[in-house]
Design a protein around this motif. Structure first.
Motif, mmCIF file in Angstrom:
data_model
loop_
_atom_site.group_PDB
_atom_site.id
_atom_site.type_symbol
_atom_site.label_atom_id
_atom_site.label_comp_id
_atom_site.label_asym_id
_atom_site.label_seq_id
_atom_site.Cartn_x
_atom_site.Cartn_y
_atom_site.Cartn_z
ATOM 1 N N ASN A 196 22.262 43.965 -76.485
ATOM 2 C CA ASN A 196 22.058 43.772 -75.137
ATOM 3 C C ASN A 196 23.367 44.382 -74.641
ATOM 4 O O ASN A 196 23.764 45.027 -73.587
ATOM 5 N N LEU A 197 24.689 44.106 -75.357
ATOM 6 C CA LEU A 197 25.973 44.075 -74.768
ATOM 7 C C LEU A 197 26.118 45.716 -74.835
ATOM 8 O O LEU A 197 27.012 46.171 -74.148
ATOM 9 N N ALA A 198 25.336 46.329 -75.669
ATOM 10 C CA ALA A 198 25.629 48.005 -75.682
ATOM 11 C C ALA A 198 24.952 48.757 -74.629
ATOM 12 O O ALA A 198 25.241 49.763 -74.607
ATOM 13 N N MET A 199 24.211 47.796 -73.971
ATOM 14 C CA MET A 199 23.336 48.725 -72.732
ATOM 15 C C MET A 199 24.302 49.353 -71.622
ATOM 16 O O MET A 199 25.101 48.386 -71.328
ATOM 17 N N PRO A 200 24.294 50.214 -71.070
ATOM 18 C CA PRO A 200 25.010 50.890 -70.137
ATOM 19 C C PRO A 200 25.128 50.059 -68.858
ATOM 20 O O PRO A 200 26.383 49.954 -68.310
ATOM 21 N N CYS A 201 24.312 49.139 -68.743
ATOM 22 C CA CYS A 201 24.401 48.169 -67.582
ATOM 23 C C CYS A 201 25.146 47.128 -67.537
ATOM 24 O O CYS A 201 25.796 46.414 -66.636
ATOM 25 N N PHE A 202 25.650 46.895 -68.904
ATOM 26 C CA PHE A 202 26.725 45.628 -68.956
ATOM 27 C C PHE A 202 28.141 46.191 -69.383
ATOM 28 O O PHE A 202 28.915 45.771 -69.804
ATOM 29 N N ALA A 203 28.372 47.697 -68.773
ATOM 30 C CA ALA A 203 29.698 48.403 -68.813
ATOM 31 C C ALA A 203 30.717 47.390 -67.790
ATOM 32 O O ALA A 203 30.470 46.935 -66.989
ATOM 33 N N ILE A 204 31.901 47.677 -68.323
ATOM 34 C CA ILE A 204 33.004 46.812 -67.841
ATOM 35 C C ILE A 204 33.693 47.633 -66.637
ATOM 36 O O ILE A 204 34.111 48.785 -66.784
ATOM 37 N N ALA A 205 33.492 47.161 -65.374
ATOM 38 C CA ALA A 205 34.101 47.906 -64.231
ATOM 39 C C ALA A 205 35.418 47.331 -63.721
ATOM 40 O O ALA A 205 35.797 46.035 -64.262
ATOM 41 N N SER A 206 36.194 47.957 -62.849
ATOM 42 C CA SER A 206 37.415 47.616 -62.416
ATOM 43 C C SER A 206 37.600 46.313 -61.798
ATOM 44 O O SER A 206 36.700 46.332 -60.654
ATOM 45 N N PRO A 207 38.013 45.262 -62.059
ATOM 46 C CA PRO A 207 38.077 44.209 -61.196
ATOM 47 C C PRO A 207 38.727 44.451 -59.782
ATOM 48 O O PRO A 207 38.239 44.046 -58.794
ATOM 49 N N GLU A 208 39.880 45.099 -59.806
ATOM 50 C CA GLU A 208 40.425 45.500 -58.374
ATOM 51 C C GLU A 208 39.519 46.428 -57.622
ATOM 52 O O GLU A 208 39.783 46.483 -56.358
ATOM 53 N N ALA A 209 38.796 47.343 -58.122
ATOM 54 C CA ALA A 209 38.273 48.091 -57.443
ATOM 55 C C ALA A 209 36.980 47.434 -56.969
ATOM 56 O O ALA A 209 36.636 47.731 -55.550
ATOM 57 N N ILE A 210 36.427 46.690 -57.295
ATOM 58 C CA ILE A 210 35.345 45.644 -57.132
ATOM 59 C C ILE A 210 35.785 44.734 -55.795
ATOM 60 O O ILE A 210 35.016 44.692 -54.685
ATOM 61 N N LYS A 211 36.980 44.493 -55.896
ATOM 62 C CA LYS A 211 37.539 43.614 -54.801
ATOM 63 C C LYS A 211 37.934 44.598 -53.576
ATOM 64 O O LYS A 211 37.699 44.176 -52.459
ATOM 65 N N LYS A 212 38.160 45.851 -53.963
ATOM 66 C CA LYS A 212 38.859 46.656 -52.796
ATOM 67 C C LYS A 212 37.402 46.934 -52.131
ATOM 68 O O LYS A 212 37.385 47.300 -50.829
ATOM 69 N N TYR A 213 36.367 47.452 -52.601
ATOM 70 C CA TYR A 213 35.327 48.050 -52.157
ATOM 71 C C TYR A 213 34.125 47.192 -51.772
ATOM 72 O O TYR A 213 33.230 47.520 -50.863
ATOM 73 N N GLY A 214 34.171 46.115 -52.419
ATOM 74 C CA GLY A 214 33.093 44.982 -52.043
ATOM 75 C C GLY A 214 31.843 45.434 -52.182
ATOM 76 O O GLY A 214 31.197 46.161 -53.306
ATOM 77 N N ALA A 215 30.756 45.273 -51.007
ATOM 78 C CA ALA A 215 29.430 45.822 -51.316
ATOM 79 C C ALA A 215 29.270 47.226 -51.464
ATOM 80 O O ALA A 215 28.287 47.714 -51.785
ATOM 81 N N ASP A 216 30.491 47.994 -51.097
ATOM 82 C CA ASP A 216 30.283 49.478 -51.244
ATOM 83 C C ASP A 216 30.678 49.945 -52.912
ATOM 84 O O ASP A 216 30.843 51.361 -52.709
ATOM 85 N N PHE A 217 31.079 49.194 -53.631
ATOM 86 C CA PHE A 217 31.722 49.438 -54.831
ATOM 87 C C PHE A 217 30.468 50.729 -55.499
ATOM 88 O O PHE A 217 30.995 51.351 -56.359
#
Length: 552
Positions: A196-217
């Protein structure tokens, strides 16, 4: 009826042939698909494409570029280039190898997994990758009150693969042990956890970008992958650029990748032959003989998929098993597969492909028998049939190469037993949202296996855990306690032989209850121009493209 559909396929093949002839005579190509345009010489001329750019033609646009918040392959094939996962599938297969995690250990009881992370990795925005970033991502997905979850962010895949959110999640907690060590504690053992962890849906995104763009990430994706996001022109193209500081090897071969959306299969093939794209997916099966193999190569992804007709068990009359069985008898799968999938397809009788371990080949499919269908409808109280809707996908997928035409053929077959089905169409993102909310009576859809495990088909598509809205994976809304218990037992035992027996039993019950009509499994062609090197097809439906190069 099948001859009529063959004539339509021949017309589509003719479009591609005419495009070749037109360009060979010096006339400009005029592709009609979305994102079409441009001209070039026939017979494989590269149409002035930049030497440092790979142009990939596909049948639909992405929904979002936040991989955790989508379930469609058109989104994930792009995010696969932008992001990395803790572990990755080896090229061309389903075996797991280290990726952002270099190694790991699991406790004897199977409940505690400890991962040691790769050091010196940065996200595209300069944010360092570390254990806290991993914790941030998983807590965003698994906790419904997380401050970085926004309206419309349903994280369906997390629920599909890990049982739900909060107390329902099989992952109890994720902790940063130190800067480069992360520990997962599970409530119960989960046999396919690593897969499951190898599936592309569980890729790791930048926390700072998630905070910056919010719902627009999802429109401003930032990962650690070999390519970074540049531009998205909706319904036309997405442009990515090589990330020079990517940690992996080899470094990206191409400076840019452009994903070009061309909805019509024949128009997409015409663009390939006219030289305006380098690669195309999912041609009409009947068009394959028109491909000049001296200038193009046809690669194939394995048939790790299923195309199906979902019957919404929550809606009358589909809550009556006799009606569902009648529909199974009314559909001539052999004729459909011959007409629309051709040599690429095989008739499906189970909701998982025959090559998957745990497949129950002893099951006998419902035979095509319109008289039996009418009899069952009469027994269910519908001697004159009934009126309903049949929802048709708007984009081609490997498991459903020409969805609108397939819907029309099924419509005719159902009409022959008294079921009058109006075809309903929606845009792709709307279609996925509405079917995930259970608004359809019947709907065409399919699934490409994500991780090489039967759990990814049977649990995702047919367990009652995934019949919840919004974002149901089980869009048949089938809720069998028998099947549920078998699938949970299969998840929790590490012994594959025991798991096989549990999945065999589950398939027998599913066949009896007919929550959906499995239609076909299909190999998926990828046509590449000569000069494209390094592309190894994946049975999982998308490939990392950093090793791919183009010589013009």
């Amino acid at each position: 009826m099948v001859r009529m559909w063959r004539r339509r396929l021949s017309v589509l093949a003719l479009v591609a042939v005419l495009a070749i002839l037109a360009t060979a005579c010096g006339a400009p190509a005029q592709p009609s698909g979305e994102g079409g345009g441009g001209s070039g010489g026939g017979g494989g001329d590269q149409g002035g494409l930049p030497a440092d750019t790979l142009v990939w033609g596909r049948g639909g646009d992405s929904v979002s570029l936040d991989p955790a918040n989508v379930t469609d392959g058109e989104s994930l094939k792009v995010t696969h280039q932008i992001y990395d996962t803790l572990v990755e599938f080896k090229e061309g297969g389903t075996e797991v190898e280290p990726w952002l995690a270099t190694d790991w250990e699991v406790s004897d009881d199977g409940k505690v997994w400890t991962f040691h992370l790769r050091q010196g990795v940065t996200f595209h925005d300069g944010t360092p990758f570390n254990a806290e970033a991993v914790v941030f991502n998983f807590e965003r997905w698994m906790k419904s009150d997380n401050p970085y979850r926004h309206e419309g962010e349903n994280f369906e895949y997390y629920a599909y693969m890990f049982g739900g959110f909060d107390e329902d999640s099989i992952i109890e907690k994720v902790e940063a042990v130190d800067e480069y060590t992360v520990r997962f504690t599970l409530r119960e053992p989960l046999a396919p956890f690593l897969q499951n962890l190898a599936m592309p849906c569980f890729a790791i995104a930048s926390p700072e970008a998630i905070k910056k763009y919010g719902a627009d990430f999802g429109r401003h994706p930032v990962g650690t992958g070999p390519y970074k996001f540049v531009e998205w022109i909706p319904d036309q193209q997405i442009t990515l650029e090589a990330y020079d500081q990517w940690w992996g090897e080899p470094k990206p071969k191409m400076k840019r990748i452009v994903y070009k959306s061309i909805k019509d299969n024949a128009a997409r093939l015409a663009e390939l032959m006219a030289g305006t794209i380098d690669v195309m997916e999912d041609p009409n099966p009947a068009d394959l003989p028109t491909v000049d193999t001296s200038q193009f190569e046809i690669l194939y992804r394995d048939a790790n998929n299923v195309g199906y007709l979902a019957l919404n068990n929550d809606k009358e009359p589909f809550n009556d098993v006799r009606v569902r069985q009648a529909i199974a008898h009314a559909i001539n799968k052999e004729e459909l597969v011959q007409a629309f999938w051709g040599e690429l397809g095989q008739v499906a009788k189970n909701p998982m492909p025959p090559a998957m371990w745990g497949y129950n080949d002893s099951i006998q499919d419902y035979e095509y028998n319109p008289e039996k269908a009418k009899q069952l409808l009469a027994e269910a109280g519908y001697p004159d049939g009934f009126e309903t809707e049949l929802w048709a996908m708007p984009v081609p997928r490997p498991y459903m190469p020409q969805p609108e035409q397939i819907a029309e053929a099924i419509q005719q077959q159902l009409a022959a037993v008294g079921i009058k089905a109006e075809i309903v169409r929606h845009e792709w993102d709307v279609y996925l949202e509405k079917t995930g909310n259970g608004e359809h009576p019947m709907a065409l859809l399919g699934w490409i296996g994500d991780n090489g495990d039967p759990d990814n088909f049977l649990y995702v598509l047919l367990d009652k855990d995934n019949a919840r809205t919004p974002g149901a994976g089980n869009i048949s809304f089938y809720r069998s306690d028998e099947v549920h218990q078998l699938l949970l037992r299969a998840q929790r035992t590490p012994n594959q032989e025991e798991r096989v027996q549990l999945y065999m039993q589950a398939q027998e019950i599913i066949h009896r209850d007919v929550p959906m009509i499995p239609l076909a499994h299909a190999r998926s062609p990828i046509i590449v121009r000569k000069g494209v090197e390094g592309l190894v097809p994946s049975p999982l439906g998308s490939e990392k493209l950093h090793k791919v190069s183009v010589t013009r």
